[in-house]
Scaffold this active site. Sequence first.
Site, PDB file in Angstrom:
ATOM      1  N   GLU A 164       0.742  -1.183   0.197  1.00 59.75           N
ATOM      2  CA  GLU A 164      -0.160   0.222  -0.267  1.00 59.75           C
ATOM      3  C   GLU A 164       0.763   1.540  -0.070  1.00 59.75           C
ATOM      4  O   GLU A 164       1.207   2.131   1.371  1.00 59.75           O
ATOM      5  CB  GLU A 164      -1.230  -0.084   0.858  1.00 59.75           C
ATOM      6  CG  GLU A 164      -2.006  -1.584   1.808  1.00 59.75           C
ATOM      7  CD  GLU A 164      -2.946  -0.799   2.894  1.00 59.75           C
ATOM      8  OE1 GLU A 164      -2.742   0.070   3.429  1.00 59.75           O
ATOM      9  OE2 GLU A 164      -3.887  -1.720   2.380  1.00 59.75           O
ATOM     10  N   GLU A 210      -5.336  -8.688   0.948  1.00 62.28           N
ATOM     11  CA  GLU A 210      -6.368  -8.059   2.304  1.00 62.28           C
ATOM     12  C   GLU A 210      -7.416  -7.501   1.593  1.00 62.28           C
ATOM     13  O   GLU A 210      -7.434  -7.304   1.151  1.00 62.28           O
ATOM     14  CB  GLU A 210      -5.047  -7.078   3.007  1.00 62.28           C
ATOM     15  CG  GLU A 210      -4.082  -6.992   2.897  1.00 62.28           C
ATOM     16  CD  GLU A 210      -3.354  -5.760   3.760  1.00 62.28           C
ATOM     17  OE1 GLU A 210      -4.787  -5.000   4.120  1.00 62.28           O
ATOM     18  OE2 GLU A 210      -2.478  -5.607   3.924  1.00 62.28           O
TER      19      GLU A 210
HETATM   20  O1  IFM Z   1      -3.561  -2.967   9.177  1.00 63.21           O
HETATM   21  C1  IFM Z   1      -3.656  -2.759   8.146  1.00 63.21           C
HETATM   22  C2  IFM Z   1      -2.686  -3.081   7.338  1.00 63.21           C
HETATM   23  O2  IFM Z   1      -1.706  -3.684   7.506  1.00 63.21           O
HETATM   24  C3  IFM Z   1      -2.179  -2.503   6.233  1.00 63.21           C
HETATM   25  N1  IFM Z   1      -3.865  -3.223   5.163  1.00 63.21           N
HETATM   26  C4  IFM Z   1      -5.098  -2.423   6.214  1.00 63.21           C
HETATM   27  C5  IFM Z   1      -5.574  -3.116   7.140  1.00 63.21           C
HETATM   28  C6  IFM Z   1      -6.472  -2.482   8.165  1.00 63.21           C
HETATM   29  O3  IFM Z   1      -6.210  -1.475   8.255  1.00 63.21           O
END
Ligand code: IFM
Length: 472
Positions: free
Chosen positions: A199, A385
């Site tokens: 990210e 994710e």
């Molecule tokens: O916990 C985070 C992760 O580190 C990166 N993506 C989003 C998740 C939830 O906020």
Amino acid sequence: MLNLLILLFLFLVLLTIWLNIRHHDVKWKEHRISIDDFRFPKGFLWGAATSAHQVEGDCRNNDWSRWEKSFDSEARPRIKNSDTAGMAADHWNRYKEDLRLLRELGCNSYRFSVEWSKLMPRPGVWEQSAADHYIETCMTMRDTGIEPNLTLHHFTLPQWLAERGGFEHPDSVRYFADFTEKTAETLGPYVDLWATFNEPVVYALMGWVRGVWPPGKRDPNLAARVLANLLKAHQRAYRILHKTVRTDADGDGVPCKVGIVKNISIFDPARKWWLPDWLTTLTLDRLYNHALLDAFRTEQFRFNLFNTVRFRKDLPGLADTLDWIGVNYYTQYLTRFDLKSELKIRLEPKKKLPRTDMDWAVYPAGLYRALKIVRVFGVPIYITENGIATQDDQLRKRFILQHIEAVHEAILDKIDVRGYYYWSLMDNFEWAEGFEKRFGLYYVDYQTQERTLKNGAQIYGDIIKNSQTIDE
Ligand code: IFM
């Protein structure tokens, strides 16, 4: 003059109609979902994700460990409830148990990150005992049929590098290259799937625009510079990984596949018939979702925000450095043009939708839309994710079911999705939100470190165990 005004008015009306047609929302039918109908491609990876700082514990030597103990300009703690990551979920010591729990759900892959500050506690120093730990972790995965998916950078920096300006400074590209090479030499024999950065846009936004993560700056121009350096570092790491990783650990004929993990959020105008809201929506969509990814096609990174930022950087050679793309998807935002706010933009969740404990709207169609955004790159996609922070088991269950259904729809529409990772395997340290927000499939009792499968998470195991393979 009057004619001119009428013409202008008509033009604006037509433009708004055109925008509504061109960017219309997907038709999403709410129907009863039967997991028995789910079919996924052969070799589909089912997994869960974590990141080092959030679960391992004892990360004392990175920028976050300092940040967690510091205060903002009004003497308020940086982290909710003054939490510090501390021992987190003690995954460093309990990784064997955690991998067993992952396997019990039927998962065949694990997305995790390595902690740069443990591997390189000082410039040029490689800590073999930490490297041995990650070797052990990867060997355990291989022995138990779990495909490792390794992220090199997931938000944290060794303190020594933060002190040298981190990714604001062009030298960071060289430091990251060195770290990548050593990690690849060490873990290359076990790992085929590599992600350089997690990210990047969120990282730059939180650290250099909102200033709520280290280094706590509020300067969008610096954010743009950080992003350009991350892209350069990605490009260099891509070549290093391909040169260094020679063992085809999973036996599919390809020893190394390198991607980047992009958070995609869906932006829609709060008022569909108000042109300024469209303007903010499209600007945000461009900056947040497209600017970074487009650089992989155009070899030029452009980052422009009204008259606040104007940034352009040529990145020759970037175009062929993606073997796959990781999509992190959580939510949709409604976007409002707001003269009173600093950046003239206000974001809000759609009122009708259920909310998570992060106050994020639950919008499964957005995952389908996110996959459509990245399909244009023509490389395999992994959902690296997707998950929910909630104490409500029914909501978690529905979230998982509806989002996997969205993935299923995308696959039926021939989008090349190769895997899905739920965020996260167990409860963990949620950055500035501390430990209060619980995303995990497994509940963690932080007093005893005991893990318990949440009722709402059982469905994930059921889906995996029931899912059938698409006939070729
Ligand atoms: O916990 C985070 C992760 O580190 C990166 N993506 C989003 C998740 C939830 O906020």
